[in-house]
Design a protein around this motif. Structure first.
Motif: not given
Length: 182
Positions: A2-9, A11
């Protein structure tokens, strides 16, 4: 993923890339991936992001092809996750046995890249991987090697893309996926 997980990875990856101004010479900002390699979570995040991209965008991959030398750091990890083999593209003179080579231009001269003659079979679907896309010369040479072997290059994967050097233009029509752009 999911997009939130992708973004945190992503970062996490970005936070582990160090900038060294004026290295190796004045006016160059060197992007150092050593802190990324040293941190298990950040290194896993790189491979997670590459794996997610490959699984979404490519129906079949036969081999991951890593470029000398830093493509050797990420390529085997990704290949293992995907359940496919890993192949080396090396600088001239580093591989035993029969090899196939191409010559490519550097800023101040030429270099040669080679692959073992039996490393890639005609028709195999390959993805090339390296740490950095700058001018595109090395990745372009690796694509040429794959064409000589009659392999199908699906695309190129890099951790970092230096956009101002426009290496992606040299690689057209190959698709290039970069995690981080500067």
């Amino acid at each position: 993923m999911e997009a939130g997980v992708r973004d945190s990875k992503l970062q996490l990856v970005v936070s582990h890339i160090r900038a060294f101004p004026d290295f190796p010479k004045k006016g160059i900002v060197f992007r150092d991936i050593c802190p990324l390699l040293k941190d298990a979570a950040a290194l896993s995040a790189v491979i997670d992001l590459f794996e997610d991209h490959v699984r979404i965008n490519y129906q079949q991959v036969d081999l991951i092809v890593g470029l000398d030398a830093r493509g050797f750091l990420f390529g085997p990890l990704l290949a293992q996750r995907l359940g496919v083999g890993f192949v080396l593209v090396r600088k001239k003179g580093k591989l035993p046995g029969a090899t196939v080579a191409v010559t490519y231009d550097l800023e101040y001269g030429t270099a040669e890249a080679e692959i073992q003659e039996d490393a890639v079979a005609p028709g195999q679907k390959v993805l090339l991987i390296d740490d950095l896309l700058a001018t595109g010369g090395t990745l372009y040479a690796a694509c040429q090697l794959m064409r000589k072997q009659q392999a199908e290059v699906l695309g190129c994967l890099v951790v970092i893309e230096l956009k101002e050097l426009q290496g992606v233009d040299k690689l057209k029509p190959q698709r290039v996926f970069s995690l981080v752009q500067y």
